[in-house]
Every structure is written in C-alpha cells, then in structure tokens.
Design a protein around this motif. Structure first.
Motif, PDB file in Angstrom:
ATOM      1  N   SER A  66      70.296  85.564  32.521  1.00  0.00           N
ATOM      2  CA  SER A  66      69.807  84.179  32.625  1.00  0.00           C
ATOM      3  C   SER A  66      69.535  83.554  31.273  1.00  0.00           C
ATOM      4  CB  SER A  66      68.531  84.146  33.477  1.00  0.00           C
ATOM      5  OG  SER A  66      67.462  84.807  32.814  1.00  0.00           O
ATOM      6  N   ARG A  67      69.573  84.326  30.176  1.00  0.00           N
ATOM      7  CA  ARG A  67      69.354  83.753  28.845  1.00  0.00           C
ATOM      8  C   ARG A  67      70.507  82.867  28.415  1.00  0.00           C
ATOM      9  NH1 ARG A  67      67.446  89.546  26.252  1.00  0.00           N
ATOM     10  NH2 ARG A  67      65.555  89.802  27.541  1.00  0.00           N
ATOM     11  N   LEU A  68      71.658  83.038  29.045  1.00  0.00           N
ATOM     12  CA  LEU A  68      72.796  82.153  28.764  1.00  0.00           C
ATOM     13  C   LEU A  68      72.673  80.917  29.652  1.00  0.00           C
ATOM     14  CD1 LEU A  68      75.481  81.886  27.194  1.00  0.00           C
ATOM     15  CD2 LEU A  68      76.611  82.904  29.166  1.00  0.00           C
ATOM     16  N   ARG A  97      72.191  80.520  33.833  1.00  0.00           N
ATOM     17  CA  ARG A  97      70.751  80.578  34.077  1.00  0.00           C
ATOM     18  C   ARG A  97      70.411  80.391  35.557  1.00  0.00           C
ATOM     19  NH1 ARG A  97      66.118  80.580  31.471  1.00  0.00           N
ATOM     20  NH2 ARG A  97      64.319  79.460  32.331  1.00  0.00           N
ATOM     21  N   GLY A  98      70.947  79.358  36.189  1.00  0.00           N
ATOM     22  CA  GLY A  98      70.613  79.086  37.586  1.00  0.00           C
ATOM     23  C   GLY A  98      71.042  80.204  38.528  1.00  0.00           C
ATOM     24  N   PRO A  99      72.347  80.556  38.557  1.00  0.00           N
ATOM     25  CA  PRO A  99      72.772  81.626  39.472  1.00  0.00           C
ATOM     26  C   PRO A  99      72.092  82.965  39.196  1.00  0.00           C
ATOM     27  CG  PRO A  99      74.659  80.393  38.660  1.00  0.00           C
ATOM     28  CD  PRO A  99      73.488  79.932  37.881  1.00  0.00           C
ATOM     29  N   SER A 137      64.611  76.509  39.572  1.00  0.00           N
ATOM     30  CA  SER A 137      64.593  75.131  40.072  1.00  0.00           C
ATOM     31  C   SER A 137      64.949  74.118  38.997  1.00  0.00           C
ATOM     32  CB  SER A 137      63.214  74.820  40.662  1.00  0.00           C
ATOM     33  OG  SER A 137      62.217  74.912  39.660  1.00  0.00           O
ATOM     34  N   GLN A 138      64.827  74.503  37.716  1.00  0.00           N
ATOM     35  CA  GLN A 138      65.194  73.582  36.643  1.00  0.00           C
ATOM     36  C   GLN A 138      66.704  73.446  36.506  1.00  0.00           C
ATOM     37  OE1 GLN A 138      63.241  75.079  33.150  1.00  0.00           O
ATOM     38  NE2 GLN A 138      61.210  75.115  34.100  1.00  0.00           N
ATOM     39  N   SER A 139      67.432  74.492  36.890  1.00  0.00           N
ATOM     40  CA  SER A 139      68.897  74.463  36.775  1.00  0.00           C
ATOM     41  C   SER A 139      69.580  74.200  38.108  1.00  0.00           C
ATOM     42  CB  SER A 139      69.400  75.795  36.203  1.00  0.00           C
ATOM     43  OG  SER A 139      68.803  76.076  34.960  1.00  0.00           O
ATOM     44  N   ALA A 140      69.035  74.751  39.188  1.00  0.00           N
ATOM     45  CA  ALA A 140      69.637  74.593  40.519  1.00  0.00           C
ATOM     46  C   ALA A 140      68.521  74.283  41.518  1.00  0.00           C
ATOM     47  CB  ALA A 140      70.394  75.851  40.917  1.00  0.00           C
TER      48      ALA A 140
END
Length: 418
Positions: free
Chosen positions: A107-109, A113-115, A141-144
C-alpha cells in the motif's frame, strides 16, 4: 482485405510525398539566423530537420539524466507489485498474517494503495483483528471510498451489527448511488435488521446491475420476499402484498411456499391451495409438493386422490411419496402409509420419512416400532447410522426399486433401450 488496404495507403503516401517534394523543390524557402557575429543560412526544410534532430537529442539527454534518479522509484514499484501479488496469494491460501503484512507494505505505492488496504482489511478481519480491519478501511477510504464503505458494512454485518451497517449504506441508498456490492450488503443488512422495505428496494437495482448470477439473485430475492410475506400482520395485508408482487416473483417456488403457509395460518386455505396447485401445473416442484401435503384443511382425501394421480408422471419422486404417506397417516390409511413411506425411504432416506413412518406405527399402537423410527429420524438428522426395522415390521415384500419411466421422442414414439 488488409493487404489491399496497406497497398492503397502506401500508394497514397508515395503520391503525397512526390507532389510535396516537387512543391518544396520549386521554392525550398530561406532561413537566416544571426547571433553575436554568427550567421547561419539554410532552407526551411533543413531548418525543420535540424529542429527535430535537436529535440530528439535533448529528449534522449533528459531521460539519460533522469535514469539514476528513477532507479529507486522503479525498484519500489517492482517490489510493491511483488508484495501485492504475494499478499493476495497468501490471502487465498489462508495465511492471513503474511497477507496482511505484504499488503500493508504494497500500500506504500500510491497506485496500489486502495486495493492493497482493502485486501489487508479482509485479511485482518479473517484473523479476528476487527480493529485493525477498520483502521485499514479508514485509510482505504481516501483512495477507494465506495469500496471501503461496502467492505466496512460487510464487516459490521458479520460482527452482528446490522443496524450500523444499514446506517452506513442508507445515505447512498437514498441517493441511488450504491454500487452493486453495496445494494447486496444493504439487502442483507436490512434483512438482519428487520427492515423489509429497504431490503425490497435493493432488489430492483441489484437485478438491473446483473452483478449476481441468476441463481444467486433468485436465492436472495426469495429470502427477501419470504421475509416480507412472513412479516404480514394479517390476511388482508398479505393479500395486498401478494397482489402487488410482479408475476415473475409470484412464480418462485420458495415464495409460493411462504405465501401458502402464511395464508393458511390466517385461515386462507383455499387461496393458498390455489396458488400451490397452479404452480404445480406450470412446473413440478418437490418443495411445493411438500407444501401441498402439509397445508391444513378438511379436504385431505380429495387432495390425496389428486396427488396419487401425479405418481404416473413422477413414480420415483421421494418427496411425492413422503407427501402421500403423510396424508395417508392423517387419514389413518395405515397400509397405504407404510407402502408410500417405505418406498420413499428406499429411494431417498431422510429424517422426515422416518418420522412419518413412526407416526404410522404410533397410530397403529405399535409403540416399539414407532420409537425405533423416531430414533432413526434423530440419528439421520445427526448424521449417525440408522437401525433397520425388523422383518416382521415390514408390510410384506414391497417393491422399492425405482420404476423405469418410458421415454418418448418429440413425435410421441417410445424410445427403444439398448
């Protein structure tokens, strides 16, 4: 056809190049560049070629200068993708601790991050770490945002908090912006919370989305409609609900079964019987056969005669034989009851058939055999071995072998068996 198209295209390009060359050769143009004593004279064509060459050299030089600085980011991207792959594989294999670790690192990439956080939340939930799962969902929730909301509702429902899951999905449900997974979670949470209205509202958008297979959607639809029927407070409300259902929903066997049982509970036996018989005329259903025999009423004898007429077309249907046996027990036709129930047990042993056979023996005053049948029913339900009845308890030598059904072709001519 493609070869002719390429040939035609090449001919057109060659013609344009020839006309263009003659047009430029007639007047190639003139470019003068003078700077601090330097003086350069050339044609327009040469100037354009020099500019293109210079642009290419500058681009190559810029990429060459950036290569050392991009090596770290390329390594980070490659490692993150590998950790994402390893994490998903570990999640499927059940190594949830390894999966959560790898997915959190992936998720650092930013692009993953979302998936990655959503999958990490699933891994944490399966480990029983609900707090960590909710924390991962807050970050996801910030990405997806929509996917994180649906997954949070699912986790809340699995934790036995359907009211919170319903409250989480209700605002988007009112706007009609839920994803297909959100509509499914809304229906399940509403069912668990007793909010039948919202559960029914979720069916239409879920069907339009086509996200569920036909079998899964029919099963969910039957659950929702059965709950709605069972929640009817009286016969009038039940009939109103039934009349408002679309025809397709009124033909689902599980829904018809729920309506018939609920209607008979309100004393509406005739409407219940009409629906069951109409459904059986349209399509054979073992579930509705069992419903047909279990409905209350004083017309058991004509119902028995009607059901016995179905044996010609379905001689090896264990559910039909069990239904006939139960109706014979209600009418105290002990000989017929033994015949039907023992044949049903031979074709498809089940706890229901053993229990009905026990009722037949109890009605005849044979308490010992009745108790043995009841014990067999309990043992079968538990998955234990059953005890065969004594030969003296058998009503003669009954033929319990499946009956061969004559097969006919589309013209009605019997087929010959090889």
């Amino acid at each position: 056809m493609r070869l002719w198209r390429w040939i035609l295209l090449l001919v057109i390009v060659a013609a344009l190049a020839a006309f263009g060359w003659h047009w430029v050769a007639a007047d190639p143009g003139y470019v003068l560049l003078r700077l601090r004593g330097w003086r350069v004279e050339t044609t327009v064509v040469a100037a354009v070629l020099i500019l293109l060459l210079a642009w290419g050299l500058l681009t190559a030089l810029w990429r060459l200068l950036r290569w050392p600085f991009g090596a770290f980011s390329r390594r980070h991207r490659r490692l993150s993708q590998q950790r994402m792959s390893d994490g998903l594989t570990a999640l499927i294999e059940g190594r949830h601790g390894d999966a959560e670790r790898d997915l959190n690192r992936a998720s650092r990439l930013d692009s993953l991050r979302g998936p990655a956080l959503l999958a990490a939340a699933v891994a944490a939930s399966r480990r029983g770490e609900h707090g960590r799962a909710l924390e991962a969902l807050s970050q996801a929730s910030q990405s997806a945002p929509q996917a994180a909301r649906v997954l949070r509702a699912r986790l809340l429902r699995h934790e036995g908090k359907p009211a919170e899951a319903l409250a989480l999905l209700a605002p988007e449900s009112d706007k009609g912006t839920l994803t297909p997974g959100g509509w499914r979670e809304l229906a399940l949470a509403a069912l668990a919370n007793g909010d039948i209205r919202r559960a029914r509202e979720a069916l239409d958008p879920l069907q339009r989305s086509g996200s569920l297979g036909s079998r899964a959607y029919v099963a969910l639809e039957a659950r929702v409609l059965t709950a709605a029927i069972n929640a009817a407070p009286d016969g009038a409300a039940l009939n109103t609900l039934w009349s408002q259902l679309p025809k397709a929903q009124r033909r689902v066997p599980a829904v018809i079964d729920a309506y018939a049982r609920r209607a008979s509970g309100f004393g509406l036996v005739l409407p219940a019987m009409d629906e069951v018989e109409s459904a059986l005329r349209r399509e054979w259903s073992p579930l509705l056969i069992e419903t047909y025999g279990s409905l209350p009423g004083d017309d058991v004898e004509p119902r028995l005669r009607r059901a016995e007429g179905w044996l010609d077309a379905h001689p090896n249907d264990a559910t039909l034989l069990l239904t006939l046996g139960r109706m014979c027990v209600r009418l105290k036709l002990w000989g017929k009851a033994h015949q039907y129930l023992q044949r049903a047990l031979a074709l498809a042993p089940g706890a229901g058939a053993w229990e009905a056979l026990g009722d037949a023996y109890a009605g005849q005053g044979d308490a010992a055999q009745a108790q043995r049948c009841y014990r067999n029913a309990l043992a079968f339900a538990r998955g234990e071995a059953v005890t065969p009845l004594a030969q003296r308890a058998q009503a003669g030598q009954l033929d319990t072998q499946p009956i061969a059904i004559e097969e006919r072709d589309e013209h009605g001519v019997p087929r010959l068996r090889g």
